[in-house]
Write an enzyme that holds these catalytic residues in place. Sequence first.
Site, mmCIF file in Angstrom:
data_model
loop_
_atom_site.group_PDB
_atom_site.id
_atom_site.type_symbol
_atom_site.label_atom_id
_atom_site.label_comp_id
_atom_site.label_asym_id
_atom_site.label_seq_id
_atom_site.Cartn_x
_atom_site.Cartn_y
_atom_site.Cartn_z
ATOM 1 N N HIS A 48 0.874 -1.176 0.000
ATOM 2 C CA HIS A 48 0.000 0.000 0.000
ATOM 3 C C HIS A 48 0.910 1.225 0.000
ATOM 4 C CE1 HIS A 48 -2.782 2.943 1.806
ATOM 5 N NE2 HIS A 48 -3.779 2.121 1.529
ATOM 6 N N ASP B 5 3.492 -4.162 8.096
ATOM 7 C CA ASP B 5 2.233 -3.438 7.960
ATOM 8 C C ASP B 5 1.108 -4.453 8.143
ATOM 9 O OD1 ASP B 5 -0.105 -2.359 7.048
ATOM 10 O OD2 ASP B 5 0.702 -1.560 5.179
ATOM 11 N N GLN C 79 -4.114 -5.054 7.023
ATOM 12 C CA GLN C 79 -5.105 -5.988 6.467
ATOM 13 C C GLN C 79 -5.048 -7.361 7.143
ATOM 14 O OE1 GLN C 79 -7.491 -5.342 4.300
ATOM 15 N NE2 GLN C 79 -6.852 -3.254 3.825
ATOM 16 N N LYS D 32 -10.128 -0.872 10.565
ATOM 17 C CA LYS D 32 -10.246 -2.104 9.771
ATOM 18 C C LYS D 32 -10.502 -3.310 10.687
ATOM 19 C CE LYS D 32 -7.074 -0.285 6.295
ATOM 20 N NZ LYS D 32 -7.897 0.086 5.141
ATOM 21 N N CYS E 253 -4.679 2.355 -3.674
ATOM 22 C CA CYS E 253 -3.448 2.897 -3.069
ATOM 23 C C CYS E 253 -2.288 1.932 -3.272
ATOM 24 C CB CYS E 253 -3.624 3.197 -1.577
ATOM 25 S SG CYS E 253 -4.884 4.408 -1.245
HETATM 26 N N1 PLP Z 1 -1.574 -0.639 4.695
HETATM 27 C C1 PLP Z 1 -2.501 -1.403 4.105
HETATM 28 C C2 PLP Z 1 -2.118 -2.784 3.652
HETATM 29 C C3 PLP Z 1 -3.788 -0.926 3.923
HETATM 30 O O1 PLP Z 1 -4.715 -1.685 3.326
HETATM 31 C C4 PLP Z 1 -4.109 0.382 4.378
HETATM 32 C C5 PLP Z 1 -5.450 0.939 4.155
HETATM 33 O O2 PLP Z 1 -6.190 0.516 3.313
HETATM 34 C C6 PLP Z 1 -3.109 1.126 4.999
HETATM 35 C C7 PLP Z 1 -1.861 0.586 5.140
HETATM 36 C C8 PLP Z 1 -3.374 2.503 5.510
HETATM 37 O O3 PLP Z 1 -4.254 2.459 6.583
HETATM 38 P P1 PLP Z 1 -4.833 3.804 7.206
HETATM 39 O O4 PLP Z 1 -5.396 4.598 6.056
HETATM 40 O O5 PLP Z 1 -5.872 3.339 8.166
HETATM 41 O O6 PLP Z 1 -3.696 4.509 7.863
#
Ligand code: PLP
Length: 415
Positions: A130, A208, A211, A234, A372
């Site tokens: 992402h 990260d 998900q 999430k 993203c």
């Molecule tokens: N990393 C992953 C794999 C994601 O799917 C997302 C959001 O969709 C993020 C990071 C960013 O999360 P946030 O927008 O809640 O900071």
Amino acid sequence: MTDLAAARKALDVDRVRRDFPILSETVNGKPLVYLDNGASAHKPVAVLDAMDAYFRHSHSNVHRGAHTLGDRATAAFEGARETVRQFLNAASTKEVIWTRGTTEAINTVANSLGQRLRAGDEILVSTMEHHANIVPWQMVAQRIGAKVVPIPVTPAGELDMPELDTLLDSGRARVLAVAHVSNVLGTVNPVRELVAKAKSKGLYTVIDGAQAVPHYRPDVQALDCDFYAFSGHKLFGPTGIGVLYGREALLQDMEPFMGGGEMIERVTFEKTTWNVLPYKFEAGTPPIAEAVGLGAAIDYVEGLGRNALETAEQALLQRANELVETVPGMTVIGTATDKVPVMSFKIDGLHPSDIGTLLDQQGIAIRTGHHCAMPLMAYYGVPGTARASFAFYNTLDEVEQLFAALQKIQRLFAE
Ligand code: PLP
């Protein structure tokens, strides 16, 4: 009873759905079918009630110790931190830092770790990341003359492990920052193995988990990673709250990223010193009600039992996989062996955003676009995909409704 129906019996989905008031909404005259859980999941009454009760009976600023409400707020806030500690199996609450979400958590670690990197160092991310796990590293790398290097993925959407070995063997890599689970592909990366490989070469490891946490309970001690980030929204909790787990010894040595109230021990114009962990990394008034809400979300999800949730979710993915062939021209992007219930797809002759709009007219919410993850879209040679992401509260009937709607849309455009 079919296998799928038996699997779904592991969880009383009808009862669980009653815990989520929004699932009874009507959208465009149709009962809502919410399949955009990867973007943000819905909140059970337990979370709504916990936040409501906090505001009605306990709200004040935390860590001030001046009056009873302040003490109540602090107890609720720190209680939620302990819930997160147990959830992650972190060794201490000193290792649990509240952030606004995964994005802020990764920015915090990138900026603080960046102070230890030098020109020429490499930061390994993967092609499936992402943007939240790419851009903060690029910003840091640009400042110090380091380089962000992508680990390639295979056509199935798995990490190319031999390529990773080659990148590690170069001796230039100092950081490995990868997703536990891909938001586009649903791939579950072999985090334990990745961390072990990276550690054997002396790299810092950043996972990260945005998900992953809706589907798995991560054990940071078993994973042995240095940092692990996730977002509350999430994980069926509120927006505006997230967590950065960090290994205590590293956090002790790292400089904070943001300055302000709360994160200091003593301020003078000559010299300022930092507060103890975890507060050193928590500048300003924190999202208190949101932390309480996240604690309630974790209690709720863990109370349902992760095994039952996983079985129920995998049944949804299995049914979706079975139905792909009923939609002519449909291709799934991301066919890893180990997947969470996320299905990215394209349909020949149809733009993903048209698919999204037409499904919405049927009350079915999915996500379309680049998710993203532009570098991953470039790898697959698509501008975007349509993505259905399921949660344990979705039903087999909803999966079937999605595919019936896709068949209809495909026929409409084929005419
Ligand atoms: N990393 C992953 C794999 C994601 O799917 C997302 C959001 O969709 C993020 C990071 C960013 O999360 P946030 O927008 O809640 O900071």
